[in-house]
Design a protein around this motif. Structure first.
Motif, PDB file in Angstrom:
ATOM      1  N   TYR A  33       0.824  -1.203   0.000  1.00 57.40           N
ATOM      2  CA  TYR A  33       0.000   0.000   0.000  1.00 57.40           C
ATOM      3  C   TYR A  33       0.865   1.263   0.000  1.00 57.40           C
ATOM      4  O   TYR A  33       0.640   2.189  -0.784  1.00 57.40           O
ATOM      5  CB  TYR A  33      -0.909  -0.031   1.236  1.00 57.40           C
ATOM      6  N   ILE A  34       1.858   1.251   0.864  1.00 60.22           N
ATOM      7  CA  ILE A  34       2.749   2.420   0.968  1.00 60.22           C
ATOM      8  C   ILE A  34       3.495   2.640  -0.344  1.00 60.22           C
ATOM      9  O   ILE A  34       3.606   3.765  -0.836  1.00 60.22           O
ATOM     10  CB  ILE A  34       3.734   2.235   2.148  1.00 60.22           C
ATOM     11  N   ASP A  35       3.975   1.542  -0.956  1.00 61.27           N
ATOM     12  CA  ASP A  35       4.739   1.667  -2.200  1.00 61.27           C
ATOM     13  C   ASP A  35       3.885   2.154  -3.362  1.00 61.27           C
ATOM     14  O   ASP A  35       4.334   2.945  -4.184  1.00 61.27           O
ATOM     15  CB  ASP A  35       5.343   0.312  -2.604  1.00 61.27           C
ATOM     16  N   GLY A  36       2.671   1.651  -3.445  1.00 60.70           N
ATOM     17  CA  GLY A  36       1.945   1.875  -4.687  1.00 60.70           C
ATOM     18  C   GLY A  36       0.750   2.791  -4.644  1.00 60.70           C
ATOM     19  O   GLY A  36       0.335   3.331  -5.658  1.00 60.70           O
ATOM     20  N   TYR A  37       0.168   2.958  -3.477  1.00 68.10           N
ATOM     21  CA  TYR A  37      -1.131   3.610  -3.469  1.00 68.10           C
ATOM     22  C   TYR A  37      -1.158   4.919  -2.718  1.00 68.10           C
ATOM     23  O   TYR A  37      -1.948   5.789  -3.008  1.00 68.10           O
ATOM     24  CB  TYR A  37      -2.179   2.665  -2.870  1.00 68.10           C
ATOM     25  N   ARG A  38      -0.268   5.035  -1.759  1.00 68.33           N
ATOM     26  CA  ARG A  38      -0.395   6.182  -0.878  1.00 68.33           C
ATOM     27  C   ARG A  38      -0.098   7.492  -1.599  1.00 68.33           C
ATOM     28  O   ARG A  38      -0.687   8.509  -1.302  1.00 68.33           O
ATOM     29  CB  ARG A  38       0.524   6.027   0.323  1.00 68.33           C
ATOM     30  N   LYS A  39       0.851   7.423  -2.562  1.00 69.64           N
ATOM     31  CA  LYS A  39       1.292   8.656  -3.230  1.00 69.64           C
ATOM     32  C   LYS A  39       0.135   9.460  -3.824  1.00 69.64           C
ATOM     33  O   LYS A  39       0.158  10.682  -3.827  1.00 69.64           O
ATOM     34  CB  LYS A  39       2.281   8.313  -4.342  1.00 69.64           C
ATOM     35  N   SER A  40      -0.850   8.736  -4.302  1.00 66.31           N
ATOM     36  CA  SER A  40      -1.915   9.430  -5.008  1.00 66.31           C
ATOM     37  C   SER A  40      -2.961  10.026  -4.070  1.00 66.31           C
ATOM     38  O   SER A  40      -3.910  10.650  -4.501  1.00 66.31           O
ATOM     39  CB  SER A  40      -2.590   8.462  -5.978  1.00 66.31           C
ATOM     40  N   GLU A  41      -2.790   9.789  -2.773  1.00 69.92           N
ATOM     41  CA  GLU A  41      -3.808  10.287  -1.845  1.00 69.92           C
ATOM     42  C   GLU A  41      -3.428  11.623  -1.240  1.00 69.92           C
ATOM     43  O   GLU A  41      -2.290  11.856  -0.894  1.00 69.92           O
ATOM     44  CB  GLU A  41      -3.989   9.301  -0.694  1.00 69.92           C
ATOM     45  N   ARG A  42      -4.404  12.443  -1.091  1.00 73.66           N
ATOM     46  CA  ARG A  42      -4.165  13.696  -0.365  1.00 73.66           C
ATOM     47  C   ARG A  42      -4.473  13.474   1.100  1.00 73.66           C
ATOM     48  O   ARG A  42      -5.519  12.981   1.456  1.00 73.66           O
ATOM     49  CB  ARG A  42      -5.032  14.813  -0.943  1.00 73.66           C
ATOM     50  N   GLU A  43      -3.531  13.852   1.905  1.00 73.62           N
ATOM     51  CA  GLU A  43      -3.673  13.619   3.333  1.00 73.62           C
ATOM     52  C   GLU A  43      -4.391  14.753   4.053  1.00 73.62           C
ATOM     53  O   GLU A  43      -4.022  15.914   3.901  1.00 73.62           O
ATOM     54  CB  GLU A  43      -2.277  13.491   3.953  1.00 73.62           C
ATOM     55  N   PRO A  44      -5.400  14.418   4.841  1.00 75.29           N
ATOM     56  CA  PRO A  44      -5.964  15.474   5.688  1.00 75.29           C
ATOM     57  C   PRO A  44      -4.904  15.903   6.709  1.00 75.29           C
ATOM     58  O   PRO A  44      -4.068  15.097   7.114  1.00 75.29           O
ATOM     59  CB  PRO A  44      -7.133  14.796   6.384  1.00 75.29           C
TER      60      PRO A  44
END
Lengths: 77, 213
Positions: free
Chosen positions: B82-93
């Motif tokens: 998840y950290i490698d592939g998916y997190r980058k595209s999320e905007r963090e609150p």
């Protein structure tokens, strides 16, 4: 024997409910909570809150059988 | 328990390996899928994440030691994928800690509220008023670092030590994120509960005339 006051007991609500303490501490807190109405009510509420979160968020999650089959087929390649 | 088999180099996968892997991993797939859904908040991405996790687990299966914690091993792979592939595209609150929020925020709020107190059993009324979507929405709205720890502890039922291993963080960090996450969750739940309650008790609301619940 350790004696906890209310403040110390309330501080440990999560570690108690998560089962993350020694048995001595656990028994001490359990005794306090069963006798102290204030702490007892709060502990009971937090316990119900945690089970509510689990029940509401766990529900309805089933992996599609088709996905499972697809995954296992990947191993044969 | 027999002696642990330590394999230095990777042998070619046999049908027997596959069977062992399927048996070991199969029973955890539903749980992993649920966690993937909660993390990605999207069905297609959850399926992709699960597939990536499954393949990574298979590739590193030869390093897995029989007799150790399969479930924690799988969740660790899931988190890393998840950290490698998916997190980058999320905007963090933004992570904002409210000073005045303690562990018993919700309990205190409901007891301070005249509206809820009038109902007789305010705690009962509050907990009953929270819908599945409210709780899921509150959880989804947590900052990711908190959400992951809350999911692993409160939904997946892992111990603090297991969560520390899965996420590769110290136990102290697990505890502070979990406790802060639960505090923030209560703030969000209070918002939902209050809104739901006002709709039912507001005399100007069209629903009030029907008597509510």
């Amino acid at each position: 024997m350790i004696e906890f006051d209310c403040e110390q007991v309330l501080d440990q609500v999560w570690t108690y409910l998560d089962g993350e303490m020694t048995e001595v501490e656990y028994l001490e807190i359990r005794a306090h909570v069963s006798e102290c109405e204030g702490c007892g009510g709060k502990y009971e509420f937090q316990r119900r809150l945690l089970s509510l979160i689990e029940a509401k968020c766990r529900e309805g999650v089933h992996m599609p059988g088709e996905l499972k089959q697809r995954l296992f087929r990947l191993l044969e390649e | 328990m027999g002696a642990l088999v330590s394999v230095q180099s990777r042998p070619p996968a046999s049908a027997e390996d596959r069977e062992r892997f399927e048996e070991l991993v199969g029973e955890h797939l539903d749980g992993l899928f649920g966690a993937a859904l909660r993390m990605t908040r999207n069905r297609t991405r959850a399926e992709d994440l699960l597939q990536e996790t499954f393949l990574r687990a298979w590739r590193s299966f030869h390093t897995f030691k029989l007799g150790t914690n399969v479930r924690a091993w799988l969740y660790r792979i899931l988190m890393n994928a998840y950290i490698d592939g998916y997190r980058k595209s999320e905007r963090e609150p933004e992570i904002v800690d409210q000073e005045d929020v303690d562990e018993f925020y919700l309990y205190s709020k409901v007891h301070e509220s005249d509206d809820f107190r009038r109902a007789g059993n305010p705690e009962e009324v509050l907990l009953d008023s929270l819908m599945d979507a409210d709780v899921k929405g509150a959880l989804d709205g947590l900052p990711e670092a908190f959400r992951n720890v809350v999911v692993l502890a409160d939904i997946e039922g892992f111990s603090y030590k297991e969560i520390a291993e899965i996420l590769g963080i110290p136990i102290g960090t697990v505890m502070s994120r979990l406790h802060r996450g639960r505090r923030q969750l209560q703030v969000k739940l209070w918002d939902y509960a209050r809104r739901a309650h006002y709709v039912r008790s507001d005399a100007t609301s069209p629903h009030a005339a029907e008597g509510g619940r």
